[in-house]
Design a protein around this motif. Structure first.
Motif, PDB file in Angstrom:
ATOM      1  N   VAL A   1     -21.460 101.198  15.765  1.00 14.81           N
ATOM      2  CA  VAL A   1     -20.364 100.413  15.180  1.00 14.81           C
ATOM      3  C   VAL A   1     -19.967  99.281  16.120  1.00 14.81           C
ATOM      4  O   VAL A   1     -19.925  99.453  17.345  1.00 14.81           O
ATOM      5  N   ALA A   2     -19.651  98.118  15.541  1.00 15.34           N
ATOM      6  CA  ALA A   2     -19.083  96.999  16.300  1.00 15.34           C
ATOM      7  C   ALA A   2     -17.980  96.373  15.460  1.00 15.34           C
ATOM      8  O   ALA A   2     -18.047  96.363  14.235  1.00 15.34           O
ATOM      9  N   GLY A   3     -16.930  95.876  16.116  1.00 12.40           N
ATOM     10  CA  GLY A   3     -15.844  95.236  15.383  1.00 12.40           C
ATOM     11  C   GLY A   3     -14.544  95.284  16.152  1.00 12.40           C
ATOM     12  O   GLY A   3     -14.444  95.938  17.203  1.00 12.40           O
ATOM     13  N   PRO A   4     -13.498  94.625  15.644  1.00 12.90           N
ATOM     14  CA  PRO A   4     -12.214  94.529  16.358  1.00 12.90           C
ATOM     15  C   PRO A   4     -11.489  95.854  16.555  1.00 12.90           C
ATOM     16  O   PRO A   4     -10.603  95.941  17.408  1.00 12.90           O
ATOM     17  N   SER A   5     -11.845  96.863  15.774  1.00 10.57           N
ATOM     18  CA  SER A   5     -11.182  98.162  15.943  1.00 10.57           C
ATOM     19  C   SER A   5     -11.810  99.024  17.027  1.00 10.57           C
ATOM     20  O   SER A   5     -11.239 100.041  17.425  1.00 10.57           O
ATOM     21  N   VAL A   6     -13.000  98.652  17.497  1.00  9.07           N
ATOM     22  CA  VAL A   6     -13.646  99.435  18.559  1.00  9.07           C
ATOM     23  C   VAL A   6     -12.809  99.323  19.832  1.00  9.07           C
ATOM     24  O   VAL A   6     -12.469  98.230  20.278  1.00  9.07           O
ATOM     25  N   ALA A   7     -12.462 100.475  20.407  1.00 11.29           N
ATOM     26  CA  ALA A   7     -11.560 100.525  21.555  1.00 11.29           C
ATOM     27  C   ALA A   7     -12.208  99.929  22.810  1.00 11.29           C
ATOM     28  O   ALA A   7     -13.385  99.544  22.814  1.00 11.29           O
ATOM     29  N   GLN A   8     -11.408  99.872  23.889  1.00  5.76           N
ATOM     30  CA  GLN A   8     -11.825  99.192  25.110  1.00  5.76           C
ATOM     31  C   GLN A   8     -12.730 100.036  25.999  1.00  5.76           C
ATOM     32  O   GLN A   8     -13.318  99.515  26.940  1.00  5.76           O
ATOM     33  N   GLY A   9     -12.815 101.319  25.729  1.00  2.00           N
ATOM     34  CA  GLY A   9     -13.650 102.189  26.559  1.00  2.00           C
ATOM     35  C   GLY A   9     -12.902 103.461  26.909  1.00  2.00           C
ATOM     36  O   GLY A   9     -11.846 103.765  26.348  1.00  2.00           O
TER      37      GLY A   9
END
Length: 595
Positions: A411-419
């Protein structure tokens, strides 16, 4: 790869802005109502009262120099939890949602969260604090922290407060993973992640099209679905939310449906087992008192979704006005804030009937209705939502899978958290994956799935996959078959995994037996067993399970172990911990049904 359309431009910079907007526009609207078990009067709070208490607690946190610090939330479900969470965000502290310990056995998880997050302050209640004091000898490191009780602080402290600068990229909270296959890790969720995911849900579920949206939830607030979909989404959309303690639902599933009926709830989320529990434990007399015609978004997520459960629920509650097209199947995970993909609230989820033999080779092949070969039903979790990219990838080669081939979901996108918090190695491995052709970065979810007609179908956890004789078996499918094999088997109380013996993999099944059943020896009258229990021969129950698995999957079973109710290892959110179950089996640390 599938990419959805963009969401509308976000009008908020932070979640704090959302609360301030509600205070300015609808200060006297009731924001949250906590429904207590029994006949007690519900606890209600308006946006004005909410903002006042959040501000007052923010002053307390400011006095303890909490800006930028991690603050552990150890509170039961209720209004204080919401106030504590929003206060952390308001003052620029990093909230660490958790759940209050019920026994000494639950303390190690909390200790590991504190050690990993380096939390220095704990927000709790007087009741929880007194319980912690009784366990001081077990947790000296926890009692040395600064403990603040949110139900006793002085609200008159609500004075002028110099707020820190909070931006879209500011870390909002650490969502600790459930730890179904490893130790819990703190997912770093920013305000931007939160707002994007909330916007996705609000528009994708068409809550913006409802005249009077109303949320109803029993989910734990410390868990991502309960916190974000249950508590924060109503705040984001400016509509009322009614919620209750998870234990109230578990003990009496009817109370969830009664709340939806009484308060005209239009949306509510729950795992598959909750809908199945309602089917099994709500009787016809109670059904006659319910009105579910206002329920427009009935999300099923957070665990494997069974098409048969949706069918059974729809059949049973159609008389109450519930419509099948309002069922949504969804997929998400903490590392993507919450939602990744979801069905449409105006059409029933798509169901594919596929060859089980092909699934063992990680290939999805649809079969005709008159095909008599073994089949498996797959339910669609809808298309990716809100600028999210979803790719199905070979986990070993990082090459994109071909059509109808099962692989790992990326998954990739603005909702993917920072780590992951203070874990650069796992952050790189999980959040910075690249396809073999160089495309990326992507989030490696660790989940298996397939894209069919641009919709995502979930297959289970990669690390839980069972491989026997060169064939692939998905443990959640085996566990569902075990549950359905006999009424004595507890719903959500099964675990399947493989162990290596004599240089080969062998299948092991653990199954909890309901409290209502007692074991007897074959041909034994067993007068010592009270008459209100249901007696069943242990070996007969084991053979029933064996037959169901062999007939359905044609896979040999090495061991079937019957356990006492509540013995299967689970995460704090109720997910089966198959690795922990495997370790307990190998160590001989199982609570047997007849012990």
């Amino acid at each position: 790869m599938v990419t959805s359309g963009s969401v509308p431009t976000l009008t908020y910079s932070t979640l704090v802005d959302v609360l301030e907007t509600r205070l300015q526009e609808t200060p006297d609207q009731v924001a949250y109502t906590f429904l207590r078990s029994g006949n007690n009067t519900p606890d209600r709070i308006t946006y004005r009262q909410l903002a006042h208490q959040v501000h007052a607690l923010s002053v307390v946190l400011h006095h303890h120099q909490s800006v930028g610090q991690r603050v552990l939330l150890l509170l039961p479900s209720g209004l204080p939890y919401i106030i504590a969470y929003l206060s952390c965000l308001s003052i620029g502290a990093v909230a660490v949602p958790a759940y209050p310990p019920h026994s000494v056995r639950s303390l190690p998880r909390i200790q590991s969260i504190v050690a990993d997050s380096q939390a220095s302050i704990v927000l709790t209640t007087e009741h929880v604090w007194h319980k912690i004091q009784q366990w001081r000898e077990h947790i000296p490191d926890l009692t040395d922290l600064t403990w603040l009780t949110v139900d006793t602080f002085d609200e008159t402290l609500s004075t002028e407060l110099v707020k820190p600068v909070i931006e879209r990229t500011t870390l909002a909270f650490l969502q600790y993973t459930s730890g179904s296959t490893s130790l819990p890790k703190g997912v770093m969720v920013s305000h931007e992640n939160l707002l994007h995911n909330l916007s996705m849900m609000y528009t994708h579920w068409k809550l913006d099209m409802q005249e009077h949206p109303v949320g109803v939830s029993w989910l734990p607030i410390f868990h991502d679905m309960g916190l974000i979909a249950g508590m924060l989404l109503p705040l984001y959309g400016g509509f009322p939310a009614f919620f209750m303690a998870p234990t109230d639902f578990i003990h009496r599933p009817l109370c969830w449906l009664q709340a939806l009926s009484e308060y005209r709830g239009t949306y509510s989320c729950a795992p598959n087992f909750a809908y199945e529990l309602c089917v099994r434990r709500v009787n016809d007399a109670d059904i006659a008192t319910l009105d579910l015609q206002h329920w427009r978004v009935a999300l099923n997520g957070a665990e494997p979704i069974q098409a048969r459960t949706l069918e059974r629920f729809t059949e049973k509650f159609a008389v109450c006005g519930f419509q099948p097209q309002h069922f949504l199947a969804g997929y998400g995970l903490a590392e993507a804030t919450l939602m990744v993909s979801c069905g449409n609230p105006v059409t029933s989820p798509s169901v594919k009937t596929v060859s089980r033999d092909h699934l063992t080779q990680h290939v999805v092949k649809e079969v005709a209705e008159n095909d008599h070969r073994p089949v498996q039903e797959l339910i669609s979790c809808g298309p990716p939502s809100g600028e999210q990219k979803v790719l199905i990838v070979h986990p070993e080669t990082c090459e994109p899978c071909s059509s109808h081939e099962v692989g790992e979901i990326w998954v990739a996108g603005p909702s993917v958290a920072q780590g992951y918090w203070q874990n650069p190695t796992e952050t790189t491995e999980t959040f910075q994956a690249y396809v073999a052709n160089g495309e990326g970065p992507f989030l490696r979810t660790g989940d298996l799935g397939v894209l069919l007609e641009d919709e995502l179908y979930l297959m289970g956890r990669l690390k839980d996959l069972i491989i026997i004789g060169g064939r692939n078996y998905y443990p959640q499918d085996i566990e569902m078959t075990v549950e359905q094999s006999h009424d004595a088997i507890r719903l959500g109380g099964c675990a399947s995994f493989s162990v290596t013996t004599e240089y080969q993999e062998r299948l092991v099944i653990l199954a909890e037996v309901s409290h209502r059943y007692k074991p007897i020896q074959r041909h034994q009258t067993s007068p010592q067993v009270p008459s209100h229990y249901i007696k069943v021969p242990e070996q007969e129950l084991i053979q029933t399970i064996r037959r169901a698995i062999v007939d359905t999957y044609d896979v040999p079973i090495w061991k079937v172990v019957l356990l006492k109710a509540g013995s299967v290892c689970k995460t704090s959110s109720g997910k089966i911990q198959r690795r922990a179950c495997q370790a307990a089996f190998l160590a001989g640390n199982l609570k047997l049904w007849d012990s």
